[in-house]
Design an enzyme around this catalytic site. Sequence first.
Site, mmCIF file in Angstrom:
data_model
loop_
_atom_site.group_PDB
_atom_site.id
_atom_site.type_symbol
_atom_site.label_atom_id
_atom_site.label_comp_id
_atom_site.label_asym_id
_atom_site.label_seq_id
_atom_site.Cartn_x
_atom_site.Cartn_y
_atom_site.Cartn_z
ATOM 1 N N GLY A 65 -5.667 39.912 21.459
ATOM 2 C CA GLY A 65 -5.439 41.318 21.153
ATOM 3 C C GLY A 65 -5.382 42.230 22.360
ATOM 4 O O GLY A 65 -5.127 41.800 23.473
ATOM 5 N N SER A 66 -5.656 43.506 22.104
ATOM 6 C CA SER A 66 -5.388 44.576 23.051
ATOM 7 C C SER A 66 -6.163 44.447 24.357
ATOM 8 O O SER A 66 -7.301 43.985 24.387
ATOM 9 C CB SER A 66 -5.747 45.905 22.408
ATOM 10 N N ALA A 67 -5.524 44.930 25.422
ATOM 11 C CA ALA A 67 -6.185 45.010 26.723
ATOM 12 C C ALA A 67 -7.196 46.149 26.748
ATOM 13 O O ALA A 67 -7.854 46.378 27.760
ATOM 14 C CB ALA A 67 -5.146 45.182 27.831
#
Lengths: 139, 423
Positions: A65-67
Amino acid sequence: MSPPRIIHGRGLFGDKVRGPALVAKEPVSFLGDVDITTGEIIGELPSVKGKRMGGMVLVFPGSMGSAGAWRFIYQQFIHNTHPLALIAKELPDPSVVQGAIMAGIPVICEPNEDVLNSIENGDILTIDGKAGTITVGNG
Amino acid sequence: MNLSPRDEEMLEGRHGEPLRKAMEGLVTLGRAYNAEDMVDIGYAHIHAGMAMYKDDVELMEELADAGAKVVVPSSANIANADLVNWRQTGAPESLARLQNRAAGAHHKMGSAAAFTCTPYWAGHWPTWNMHMVSIESTVTIFCNSVLGARSNRDGFFAVYASMTGRYPRFGYHLDAQRQGTHLVRVECMPESVSDFSALGFHVGRSVGGGVAVFEGFARRPTMDEMDALGAALGTSGGISMFIVPGVTPPYANTEEAFPNGLPNDAIIANEAGIRTTYEHFTEGDGSFDLVHVGCPHASFEEMKDYAQLLDGKRVKDGIDLWVTTSRSVRNMAREAGYVAIMEKAGAKVISDTCPMSCHFACTASPDPKLGVKPPVLRGIVLDSAKQAKYVHDMVRCPVLLTSTEKAIESAVTGSFVPRFSAS
């Protein structure tokens, strides 16, 4: 009571800590799967949904998922709902690692056994983030 | 890990506490990833300091107050409020004031601030082979895939890199990582920027953290299309880079993108895949309060498109239309007359933030004393798969994904106009 058992992995960083295990069988997206203010796992992770990770040693396959993950881990730290340590089968992504460094959470990856099945929820683990050792039981 | 004499000096604290802490963090990160040494970076896209997260603006203020400076060109990522026109968005003044303190910290450190997820449209343009850092995955992907710069998907340590000018050599800083893992055979030409976004979201699910190589576009995608494709790929997958041979430096053809040989299987990208994304993000009963375009933050060209679509039209009463962009692009668009056209039509031209990044987010953790109360929304019509995914997850209201043209038509008519008519 069985004698303590030692699992070896790659210790990325962090001090010695001791606490109960929380085993997630699915990869974790810290941005989205975790409620910052309660530490509750709210994402679609059937094995741990509804459980809280504050003060637990989170054992999980790896991150996805997201950084923005670092920010959620650091926010968990600010709200004192952060995991005590992370044990990941695979090296988590750089954002997760950066969040853990900022929050002072020890990280061990690539353990030499299938920790997702050999460790159970509630097992007391002693973690040495530098040596890379995971002691299961009253070590 | 091999450190330069200056790295060692920073680590020993001979250049002050902020640089000691920064270098210590970077060395710890480098060791975790088995980096051999550090590289000099030429650009840093860094943390904004986010007012919707407790003690987060303070992270930047503490560094600025301790005398930390950026030593490479630096821009700030998207923020949680429009720093000037926050009233238009319904944000509480307390939030806007706190967000403005982050701007002060950035300026004190020598950062160009910018507060955008598309700093390239605001003039931050790293070049081929330049090592850089980025806290925003869309920026990482654009810079790797369109400009040929070298960046990982970073977190806060992008700030540490901006202060030291250094970053551990691992991941996409190494040639070995910058090659194809998945071949994507494109069998239809996406018709719009939003189709590229839908296509990217669909493909990203199959690519995970790999490097997708796209073959078969009927023409060279525009920069806006490449931007939309990358942002969406990075949302459904964990990619840092994609390759369009002949466009992404230095890959002249598909073979060069796979130095160890082409994979046996290819992912097929066709209209069915594009449709799947639009259908995935068609939620709720079709009602909505807000229409949003400009994710990632709009380029000047996109602002021109929006102005043409809105010229002479009028946004329906009871519906908000947000156009989000960076402050720099808003200024350019204002001087070109586009902002006036959009505002005359009833649109709000917002900078520095967007729906998922502003006070709408239910999953953030603002200091309770700010009094932030996310509004209850019936739904948001949007033209970006990235925005759709994060509005769904963070704002937690129904999303309705369509093309830019039809999103604006939805705003004007007050009824959701899907990208594909029901068949």
